[in-house]
Design an enzyme around this catalytic site. Structure first.
Site: not given
Length: 1260
Positions: A92-94
């Site tokens: 999700c961060e990526l």
């Protein structure tokens, strides 16, 4: 500003709280690389890092602190490890990083720096099963746990992985350890974020060459340790230059760099300990810096830190050498370390017992061009002044003498000021006194001087600028001012400079400062009006130490009485010009050290005043007199009374007759006698034991006694224009201290055969000694030799003079002597030339002497070369340092090639009557080329890649034409009457090309990438021009009268985007068969990139058609508004015919539009030259038709073009109804195969043609 964990602010260009977002998989890297190594190193580099604890994060959505960290951070570092793709949060961060990366604007563009930690980029790009399997497992887990999950999320993750996997990053396998990888990451982050960058003003002017100079001194690629000192007066831009260099080098040093601002002020206000802490905090870490309690502990900590690290340290504005030692220590520095120090006083860089010497760089004022540019930036917010303010601006910048600080302050004070009267008032104010904002800056240096140093500074400012140093030193020494050390101090503080000619120089701002101080203190008088007022006053002036009354040459003499002089009891310096002395001066000049007395130069010798006999000169050290008559007894009395006299100068005294005698008590160091035609010198000259400087000029009766050989201290001997002097005594060879001997304009026939014994002699000047036939062996110590003699019979052999720096050998009176006669009986090939490797200036004017074997390129230090009369055919491979090249009377020179030379000016005269080709290339400092006289033989001229080249001057006379240095014009005249080919390429400063008179031989012109060129004029003077090729001159607007070129065969214009309409088709005299290629050139119609060329006949039709369409469009617009009943009636009667006609025209127009659209599409594939990309597709086109083979071929081409035109019209009609002829319908295999073969053949032919065109393009 972002605040690091140490509490120290770091620069953050975008103002985010977080600078770096670190994303990683905890189980893989948390307790190893990510936490213990990378995070620590980034924090110590004062980078504010957000580190994510993904395994303990609650919830399923990114929000709160995490969302803010991703939004705020400038740089993202995902650490891809084997299980990275198994983490929902990591993915999700990526995905959010990629979203921000894609959507960021230029000013807020995010950076992703991926790290591949035990994985390959292909794993991340999902080209292997490693991450794909992890994602599938994650999808299954999410389903099993009935989490809120969609296949769309998984696709987003996959796309994000592919995107970031394709970004260049850092791979662990390329590093020896985690630490090495972390160090590289930190270096890259510091570079990308520019956290260490110093703020630099946007108004950078004149810095380019200085930056290059400093980088050469630093030589960061050479290893070792280097310390560089930049010194100069205040306001010169030392700090700015240091900041620029620091910003450039920071990326190479990563976190191991530090810039300490304003060291002197910081040391006063906060102490050296704080500076030591800042330096350690920059290059080590805050813990080490925090523990420092005193300076000694700081030195130990610094030495222990930087001795094992390659560091970059800048110490700005240092005024004490102890500051340097306490901030970088005295121990060894690590290889690759660079230390840069700025100071106003170069003495602080001379540190006793310091291991590393400083390389010094003096920062001087801006040149006129850059000074005007800097002033204009502040006065007009532009790089140059408006035309109507240009003259005023130039006058104003002349008052600032290149001092950036003054230019900025003056410019700012006049910003947005439109009233010229105010400008003129400011100019007068600047001429009369120093600008107030600058005064305080400069007075700091003056206040720091000792009183004796202040006295010398004020004397120079008021009286001795551009005056020789020796004589004032005698005065100051007798006053007890310790001049040697004082001058050294003033020089190193950049308040004065002693030039190569031993004269004082002082910046105008310091001059004005000194004079203002002297004026306020009433210590020195130099203004004639004020002096006259003081002389008329009856009050004593006890404060006045020096009085200089210099009147203009034609001002009438005034009378000064002894009574008036007695009002200045403390005078030590008195200069009186155009003055008559009157009265009894006994006792009133007892403190005088310097006395200069000049009478009326216009009075006849019979009416000149005699020197007063009652002057009290017992303490005088320097005495100058001119136009006052001396007698032999008066000189004798003077020498007896003035026991301290060191300098005696007597100018123009016709009554001084007979032989002067000297006693052993005379302490003269310098004796100058000018224009005393009856003066003689006897054997008593041997008594002048301390004499170092002896000069006689225009003393007709002078003969030199042999006792001159007794002057053991004599260093300078000058005997100019002494007509009776026929030879020198052999005893001159015993002058063991002699360094300079000037024997110009003498009638001597030979020199003593023992001249080689003068082992200290550096300069021998025999200019215009026209009776000398040959030279004896000369001393090896010579650095300068000048010989000009009409009678020269043998070219001197100077092969032993390997120390020569300047050499002039001439058998002519001057280089323009037209007699054509030489007395040389032993011509040679100058075999000794190769041994003179130290030459910097060389002038050879030797008629018909061979120089064919001279390797001119071997003179690596030569800066100035003047050749005349020599026998040589080719001149190329010139010295690499050459600045001035002047050629005259080289009757056999055919080819001149100047390549990659630093020459600034080239002069070529008509005496080079066989010179055919001139080629000048890559001469970055070349400004001007002069062709002087009628050069009938030159056929080809080429200038290529001369970045500073501004002017070409053709002048039919031998004397050089005075040119306007600000005018950047390439001016060609009929003095080059046989010129056939002219090439001018990559010369960015040329603004205009003018052919000012008829050049019937000129056939070809190529102008390529002259980006400042805006006008090309005088083409009607080129009656036989065949080829005109102009490319990528983006500012070229006007090509005058191109339509008058009656014999033009090729016209090529490419990417001249500012071009105005330059051809009037209806009246043009261009031949119909002329080949035309025009593309992307402003208002000119394109010929089309698919069809490389068309004839003028066809192009003319295109222009006329376009004009007709424009006219019809205008008429149609008018009638569409008003309505035309007649047209309406015609339309009603002929609807069908008209519709058919209009349909055909519309189809034709549509076809033309499609063609133009295709051309535009193709053009879009090519970038401009200035962006660095090639334009082979367009440049090739000119090569393919650079020269037509014959006139008949052109006629055939013209017919073909007409046929093609008819064929195209037919095809357009066919396309409006269906397929073009030759097109087939359906899936015909035979046709497909044939078409494929034809396409392959066409592609091969096109590829071969492109290679050929590229080769031809390189040729021209």
């Amino acid at each position: 500003m972002a605040i690091s964990e140490t509490g120290t602010s770091t620069s953050n260009p975008l103002g985010e709280e977080y600078q770096v977002f670190l994303s990683f998989r905890g189980p893989d890297t948390r307790h190893g690389f990510a936490d213990d190594v990378l995070y620590r190193d980034l924090s110590e580099a004062r980078i504010h890092v957000f580190i994510d604890h993904e395994e303990i994060r609650p919830g399923e959505r990114i929000g709160g602190e995490l969302l803010r960290a991703i939004n705020d951070s400038k740089l993202y570092i995902p650490i891809f490890s084997p299980t990275y793709a198994s983490s929902y949060w990591c993915l999700c961060e990526l995905a959010m990083m990629v979203e921000k990366y894609d959507s960021g604007k230029d000013e807020n563009k995010k950076v992703i720096l991926p790290i591949f930690y035990n994985v390959k980029p292909d794993d991340v790009k999902l080209r292997t099963l490693l991450y794909e399997n992890e994602i599938q497992k994650l999808e299954q887990r999410m389903k099993d746990k009935k989490k809120n999950f969609s296949y769309e999320d998984a696709n987003t993750w996959r796309q994000a992985l592919k995107t970031v996997g394709g970004i260049s990053g850092l791979d662990l396998k390329n590093f020896t350890s985690d630490g090495a990888l972390s160090e590289s990451v930190v270096k890259e982050v510091v570079n990308r974020l520019q956290t260490r960058q110093r703020e630099v003003t946007k108004d950078l002017v004149g810095m380019k060459d200085r930056i290059v100079d400093i980088n050469k001194l630093l030589d960061v690629d050479s290893g070792g340790v280097r310390l560089i000192g930049i010194y100069g007066m205040g306001g010169m831009g030392k700090t700015t230059l240091a900041r620029i260099i620091y910003n450039q080098l920071c990326p190479r040093y990563g976190k191991y760099c530090s810039f300490l601002d304003d060291v002197t002020e910081m040391a006063k206000t906060k102490g050296l300990v704080e500076l030591q802490k800042q330096l350690l905090s920059d290059i080590a870490n805050s813990r080490v810096a925090h523990d420092i309690a005193n300076v000694d502990e700081g030195i130990k900590a610094i030495e222990g830190t930087i001795c094992n690290k390659k560091v970059l340290v800048v110490l700005d504005d240092v005024n004490d050498s102890n500051q340097i030692q306490k901030l970088i220590g005295r121990n060894s520095l690590y290889l690759g370390t660079r230390i840069l120090v700025t100071t106003r006083d170069s003495r602080v860089l001379d540190i006793i017992r310091f291991k590393y010497p400083f390389k010094l760089y003096e920062l001087e004022g801006l040149g006129d061009e850059h000074a005007l540019q800097l002033f204009s930036k502040h006065a007009f917010d532009d790089n140059s002044p408006p035309d109507d303010y240009n003259a005023l601006s130039i006058d104003i910048i002349n008052t600032a003498s290149g001092l950036p600080l003054a230019l900025q302050a003056i410019g700012a004070s006049l910003y947005d000021q439109k009233d010229k009267e105010i400008w003129e008032e400011k100019l007068e104010e600047l001429r009369s006194k120093l600008f107030e904002d600058v005064l305080g800056k400069l007075k700091i240096a003056y206040d720091a001087l000792k009183s004796t140093e202040q006295n010398i500074f004020l004397d120079i400012a008021c009286f001795f600028i551009n005056e020789e140093k020796t004589e004032p030193v005698f005065m100051w020494r007798d006053c007890g001012f310790s001049p040697k050390s004082a001058i050294d101090v003033l020089t190193k503080k950049c308040m004065i400079k002693v030039l190569d000619n031993n004269k004082f120089w002082m910046h105008d701002q310091f001059r004005d400062l000194g004079r203002e101080i002297a004026e306020k203190g009433h210590t020195r008088l130099w203004d004639t009006t004020e002096i006259i007022d003081k002389l008329r006053s009856t009050k004593e002036k006890h404060s006045v130490q020096a009085l200089c009354f210099r009147r203009q040459m034609f001002d009438p003499c005034i009378t000064v009485t002894a009574k008036q002089i007695k009002q200045f009891p403390r005078l030590r310096f008195l200069w009186l010009a155009n003055v008559y002395l009157q009265g009894d001066f006994a006792g009133c000049l007892s403190k005088l050290k310097w006395f200069h007395l000049a009478g009326d130069m216009h009075s006849h010798e019979d009416y000149r005043l005699s020197m007063p006999t009652n002057l009290d000169l017992q303490n005088v050290v320097v005495l100058h007199t001119s136009y006052y008559e001396w007698t032999k007894d008066a000189v004798k009395s003077l020498l007896k009374e003035a026991r301290k006299l060191k300098v005696l100068v007597i100018y123009d005294s016709y009554r001084l007759r007979g032989t002067i005698t000297f006693s052993e008590h005379v302490v003269l160091v310098k004796l100058d006698i000018f224009s005393c035609p009856s003066l003689k010198i006897g054997p008593s000259i041997r008594e002048l034991k301390k004499l170092t400087y002896l000069e006689f000029e225009d003393c007709d009766a002078l003969e030199i006694p042999k006792q001159i050989g007794k002057l053991d201290c004599l260093q300078h001997l000058s005997l100019m224009k002494c007509k009776s002097l026929k030879e020198l005594p052999n005893s001159v060879s015993k002058l063991k201290s002699l360094t300079n001997m000037v024997l110009s304009h003498l009638s001597i026939t030979r020199l003593p055969g023992t001249m080689s014994e003068l082992t200290t002699l550096h300069t021998l000047d025999l200019s215009d000694c026209n009776e000398i036939e040959e030279l004896p062996e000369l001393p090896r110590s010579l650095t300068t030799l000048r010989l000009t003699s009409h009678s020269l019979r043998i070219v001197p052999d100077v092969s032993n003079l390997t120390n020569l720096v300047e050499l002039l050998l001439s058998d002519r009176h001057d280089s323009y002597d037209r007699s054509g006669h030489s007395n040389i009986i032993q011509p040679c090939d100058l075999p000794w030339s190769g041994r003179l490797s130290n030459l910097r200036k060389q002038e050879l004017c030797l008629l018909n002497v061979r120089a064919t074997s001279v390797e001119w390129g071997s003179f690596s230090l030569l800066e100035e070369l003047r050749l005349s009369g020599l026998d040589l055919q080719t001149l190329k491979q010139l010295p690499s340092n050459l600045r001035v090249l002047k050629l005259h009377k080289l009757p056999n020179l055919e080819e001149l090639i100047v390549e990659s030379e630093p020459v600034a000016r080239i002069s070529i005269t008509s005496s080079l009557n066989k010179l055919r080709d001139v080629e000048v290339s890559c001469c970055d400092k070349l400004v001007e080329v002069q062709f002087l006289g009628i050069l009938k033989s030159i056929e080809s001229i080429s200038f290529q890649e001369c970045k500073s080249f501004e002017r070409l001057v053709c002048h039919p006379l031998q004397a050089p034409e005075s040119t306007d240095d600000r005018k950047k014009v390439f001016c060609v005249s009929s003095s080059l009457e046989m010129l056939q080919k002219l090439e001018l390429s990559l010369c960015p400063k040329i603004q205009e090309i003018q052919f000012v008179s008829t050049l019937e031989a000129l056939k070809e012109i190529l102008v390529f990438c002259c980006i400042s060129l805006n006008r090309l004029g005088g083409l009607p003077n080129l009656k036989n021009l065949n080829i005109l090729n102009i490319q990528q001159c983006k500012n070229l607007q006007v090509v005058e009268d191109i339509g008058k070129l009656e014999r033009l065969q090729i016209l090529f214009i490419l990417k001249c985007r500012s071009m105005e309409r330059i051809i009037e088709a209806s009246s043009s005299k261009i031949p119909m068969e002329c080949q035309i290629y025009i593309l992307n050139s402003g208002q000119l119609l394109d010929t089309g990139s698919r069809t490389p060329r068309i004839t003028w006949k066809r192009y003319r039709k295109m222009i006329l058609k376009e004009q007709t369409k424009a006219s019809d469009s205008a008429i149609e617009t008018i009638f569409s508004k008003r309505g035309d009943p007649l047209l309406e009636q015609q339309d009603d009667g002929d609807d069908d015919d008209d519709n058919e006609d209009y349909s055909q025209e519309d189809d034709d127009d549509e076809h033309d539009e499609d063609a133009r659209s295709d051309e535009d599409d193709e053009d879009d594939e090519h970038e401009d030259y200035e962006n660095g990309d090639s334009e082979d597709d367009e440049v090739d086109s000119v090569s393919s038709f650079h020269r037509p083979s014959s006139d008949s071929s052109m006629d055939n081409n013209d017919e073909d073009d007409d046929n093609d035109e008819d064929k195209n019209e037919h095809e357009v009609l066919q396309s409006s109804r269906g397929l073009l002829p030759g097109c087939s319908v359906g899936n015909n295999d035979e046709n497909n195969e044939v078409n494929e073969e034809e396409e392959e053949r066409d592609d091969a032919e096109a590829e071969e043609e492109q290679r050929l065109c590229q080769w031809q393009g390189r040729q021209w």
